[in-house]
Design an enzyme around this catalytic site. Sequence first.
Site, PDB file in Angstrom:
ATOM      1  N   TYR A  73       0.833  -1.199   0.000  1.00  0.00           N
ATOM      2  CA  TYR A  73       0.000   0.000   0.000  1.00  0.00           C
ATOM      3  C   TYR A  73       0.870   1.251   0.000  1.00  0.00           C
ATOM      4  O   TYR A  73       1.958   1.256   0.590  1.00  0.00           O
ATOM      5  CB  TYR A  73      -0.890   0.036   1.248  1.00  0.00           C
ATOM      6  CG  TYR A  73      -1.996  -0.975   1.271  1.00  0.00           C
ATOM      7  CD1 TYR A  73      -3.234  -0.705   0.694  1.00  0.00           C
ATOM      8  CD2 TYR A  73      -1.810  -2.210   1.886  1.00  0.00           C
ATOM      9  CE1 TYR A  73      -4.259  -1.636   0.737  1.00  0.00           C
ATOM     10  CE2 TYR A  73      -2.825  -3.155   1.926  1.00  0.00           C
ATOM     11  CZ  TYR A  73      -4.054  -2.857   1.345  1.00  0.00           C
ATOM     12  OH  TYR A  73      -5.056  -3.791   1.381  1.00  0.00           O
ATOM     13  N   TYR A 112       0.173 -10.031   0.383  1.00  0.00           N
ATOM     14  CA  TYR A 112       1.211  -9.455   1.245  1.00  0.00           C
ATOM     15  C   TYR A 112       1.174 -10.102   2.629  1.00  0.00           C
ATOM     16  O   TYR A 112       0.128 -10.565   3.091  1.00  0.00           O
ATOM     17  CB  TYR A 112       1.047  -7.942   1.365  1.00  0.00           C
ATOM     18  CG  TYR A 112      -0.284  -7.469   1.913  1.00  0.00           C
ATOM     19  CD1 TYR A 112      -0.532  -7.410   3.283  1.00  0.00           C
ATOM     20  CD2 TYR A 112      -1.302  -7.066   1.054  1.00  0.00           C
ATOM     21  CE1 TYR A 112      -1.740  -6.970   3.777  1.00  0.00           C
ATOM     22  CE2 TYR A 112      -2.514  -6.626   1.536  1.00  0.00           C
ATOM     23  CZ  TYR A 112      -2.736  -6.575   2.897  1.00  0.00           C
ATOM     24  OH  TYR A 112      -3.946  -6.151   3.390  1.00  0.00           O
ATOM     25  N   ARG A 122      -2.134 -12.187   3.335  1.00  0.00           N
ATOM     26  CA  ARG A 122      -3.472 -11.805   2.894  1.00  0.00           C
ATOM     27  C   ARG A 122      -3.622 -12.126   1.421  1.00  0.00           C
ATOM     28  O   ARG A 122      -2.767 -11.805   0.607  1.00  0.00           O
ATOM     29  CB  ARG A 122      -3.703 -10.306   3.078  1.00  0.00           C
ATOM     30  CG  ARG A 122      -3.772  -9.826   4.485  1.00  0.00           C
ATOM     31  CD  ARG A 122      -5.146  -9.722   5.139  1.00  0.00           C
ATOM     32  NE  ARG A 122      -6.264 -10.385   4.574  1.00  0.00           N
ATOM     33  CZ  ARG A 122      -7.389  -9.785   4.145  1.00  0.00           C
ATOM     34  NH1 ARG A 122      -7.491  -8.486   4.190  1.00  0.00           N
ATOM     35  NH2 ARG A 122      -8.408 -10.482   3.694  1.00  0.00           N
ATOM     36  N   HIS A 125      -6.885  -8.732  -2.722  1.00  0.00           N
ATOM     37  CA  HIS A 125      -8.223  -8.216  -2.443  1.00  0.00           C
ATOM     38  C   HIS A 125      -8.271  -6.724  -2.715  1.00  0.00           C
ATOM     39  O   HIS A 125      -7.258  -6.036  -2.740  1.00  0.00           O
ATOM     40  CB  HIS A 125      -8.640  -8.505  -0.997  1.00  0.00           C
ATOM     41  CG  HIS A 125      -7.760  -7.841   0.018  1.00  0.00           C
ATOM     42  ND1 HIS A 125      -6.529  -8.343   0.396  1.00  0.00           N
ATOM     43  CD2 HIS A 125      -7.909  -6.691   0.743  1.00  0.00           C
ATOM     44  CE1 HIS A 125      -5.976  -7.547   1.297  1.00  0.00           C
ATOM     45  NE2 HIS A 125      -6.787  -6.522   1.524  1.00  0.00           N
ATOM     46  N   HIS A 127     -10.524  -3.350  -1.321  1.00  0.00           N
ATOM     47  CA  HIS A 127     -11.477  -2.831  -0.341  1.00  0.00           C
ATOM     48  C   HIS A 127     -12.504  -1.953  -1.049  1.00  0.00           C
ATOM     49  O   HIS A 127     -12.158  -1.124  -1.906  1.00  0.00           O
ATOM     50  CB  HIS A 127     -10.756  -1.979   0.712  1.00  0.00           C
ATOM     51  CG  HIS A 127      -9.721  -2.723   1.492  1.00  0.00           C
ATOM     52  ND1 HIS A 127     -10.006  -3.352   2.686  1.00  0.00           N
ATOM     53  CD2 HIS A 127      -8.401  -2.928   1.259  1.00  0.00           C
ATOM     54  CE1 HIS A 127      -8.906  -3.909   3.157  1.00  0.00           C
ATOM     55  NE2 HIS A 127      -7.917  -3.675   2.308  1.00  0.00           N
TER      56      HIS A 127
END
Length: 205
Positions: A73, A112, A122, A125, A127
């Site tokens: 991110y 990640y 994870r 995905h 959000h």
Amino acid sequence: MPLILIPNSLATVNGPVFGDEMIQPGDSDLTRQHSSEPLGERIIVTGKVLDDDGHPVRGALLEIWQANAAGRYKHKNDNHAAPLDPNFSGCGRVLTDNDGRYSFVTVKPGAYPWKNHDNAWRPAHIHFSLFGAGLISRLITQMYFPGDPLLAFDPIFNSIPDESARLRLISAFDWPTTKPQHALGYRFDIILRGGNSTPMESYRP
């Protein structure tokens, strides 16, 4: 100190109402927000926002945020040892049309590590956040990708006890949306209420 009860205003009860002026050109195409294209597999994510009777939810504001193709991110708290992409911020927004449809162009996010348990990763995905007329609160959910082997090991995904509800968080590969020589298509419909509603979550960092 004792808590102070603040009465609900009309705006609080009815939820926010957004207009077209809130959306800027390019907000829904995360691959064209910088001087060059980001790295990674370009995808198109489309779908509808529906109520429990299958009626479209018009004018809802959808916001997405995600990791880049390397699984990082663009955030000061993300210290994952993966490269940042100077051409990818990982955020987008769009209003649903009269048929409740939305569309984003982005790159497929990478998995990640998140140190929740031993060897924790994870799955890929995106959000989703929803605001709109008739929505009293901000609704948040996550979209996953079909065939991801990490889903079987993800505590967030598996915190939903109903298997059919978990499956509603997995997008479907969508051939009609796929653009030749440009991007693969995925479909993710969001149902707000009822027995077939999309699972929503409380805020997680």
